[in-house]
Design an enzyme around this catalytic site. Sequence first.
Site, short mmCIF file in Angstrom:
data_model
loop_
_atom_site.label_atom_id
_atom_site.label_comp_id
_atom_site.label_asym_id
_atom_site.label_seq_id
_atom_site.Cartn_x
_atom_site.Cartn_y
_atom_site.Cartn_z
CG HIS A 70 -0.32 0.35 2.51
ND1 HIS A 70 0.46 -0.56 3.20
CD2 HIS A 70 -0.34 1.48 3.26
CE1 HIS A 70 0.88 0.02 4.32
NE2 HIS A 70 0.42 1.24 4.38
CE LYS A 75 13.86 0.57 6.70
NZ LYS A 75 14.64 -0.61 7.07
CE LYS A 99 6.57 -3.94 15.34
NZ LYS A 99 7.93 -4.50 15.44
CG ASP A 104 1.26 9.14 10.79
OD1 ASP A 104 0.44 8.54 10.09
OD2 ASP A 104 0.93 9.90 11.72
CE LYS A 111 11.51 -8.63 11.31
NZ LYS A 111 11.52 -7.32 12.00
CB THR A 199 13.92 -0.84 19.31
OG1 THR A 199 14.17 -0.90 17.91
CG2 THR A 199 12.65 -1.62 19.62
CG ASN A 238 20.16 -2.93 20.32
OD1 ASN A 238 21.08 -2.25 20.74
ND2 ASN A 238 19.27 -2.47 19.46
CB SER A 367 14.81 2.22 9.89
OG SER A 367 15.62 1.28 10.56
#
Length: 475
Positions: A70, A75, A99, A104, A111, A199, A238, A367
Amino acid sequence: MSKNQIKTNSYSFFNCIEKNFDKATRFLSIEKGLLEQIKACNSVYRMHFPVKIGKKIKVIEAYRVQHSHHKLPCKGGIRYSIKVNQDEVMTLAALMTYKCAIVDVPFGGAKGGIKIDPQTISTENIEKITRRYTSELIKKNFIGPGIDVPAPDYGTGEREMSWIFDTFLSLRSGDVDALACVTGKPVSQGGVRGRKEATGLGVFYGIRELCHVKEEMCSVGLDIGLVGKKIIIQGLGNVGYHAASFFHESGAIIIALAEREGAIYNEKGLNVSKVFLHLKDNGSILNFPEAKNIENTEKALELECDILIPAALENVIHKNNANRIKAKIIGEAANGPITPEADEILYKKGVIIVPDIYLNAGGVTVSYFEWIKNLSHVRYGRMEKKFRENMNTELLQVIETICKKNFSIKEKKMVLRGPREIDLVRSGLEDTMINGFHKIRDIKKSLKIENMRTAAFVLAINKIIDSYEKLGIFP
């Protein structure tokens, strides 16, 4: 692909996401066919390729899944684990779609995964596998700045991303936007400062915002703010390490840290930096001098606390232990740490669950900043840092004149400094997480939805439908 083909058992990770999706659709007036399109994985690329390891040829199993187109590019990270399978990669790709919509970020979800144990393979052979995997993605047009942009995940990091970029550049020489084919790169190769902790910092921002809302805190009998809150974190990788560090710095009390081999506990609080040094020196968090060992890591999740942060594996809270969870707030730093059955039990107990599809979106947010930096070919802050410093100098001179006071050199440095790249990245991440939280909460209140997870899915689905309508794909 039918559901029966992706089921590894009667209750798969992908089915968990579908159940949560279906709960959200009850609050939406959207044609069923459109919902099925959003829910389905658009493209699944399963590959087997040979790599010479030592004197033998080993066939490597790998995947790249593009859940939604879409928005482009797609990503999502690439994980290296012996447990990688199609169901897992499809599920994580779907989570990425939702996510990105919630925060936005203009990407479709994707993945990747390679079925190897990186702990048992030499650096040389990991590089061979990574480069071959990249070349396979290039052959099928499954990677590129405007097509599909991978990132680090479990078992991968800056090193692997730099190999991917180098391989892409060698096969697509002359592409001026080649740096944007992958994110999570070293800063020296176009990476962005602040990506490593993104994260974990996003988890911190999300929970902090929740703790600032009086109505939410009253519902679980807690005071406003993070100071003094007792927190348990499962997973010191991490995400868990950086989340723990930011919580500790904010005045929260980290009473327990859990890893695979067990957990450590100190009611008065643990020094996260000291624990991490102990882990590096000994290969385990156990036997930390200032804490008590807990042999069964699952038992650490059941300790009395204000906030529980599962930051390791999926399905760690399930129907068999949900009733024993004493936390008043659970922040899903990991993907899918709570099963749907456990969800129901915890909601009935009045526990606030901050869902993964919002809370761990900090990584993809930063990212996105790296991708934008690579496409613009300009470092963040380069065009405004000196301008801001000059403006601050003039402002400070006016203040000194009015107040008839000369500030110290240290005070002047604090005021005069223009924004660095990491300042801008963290500011953007903070704003994104705060806005995302309140959008979810507003939907929850306006539609009278009982929990944040369902509200988050409603928000994500609405955003995706809006994108399709703008593209003119659906009437």
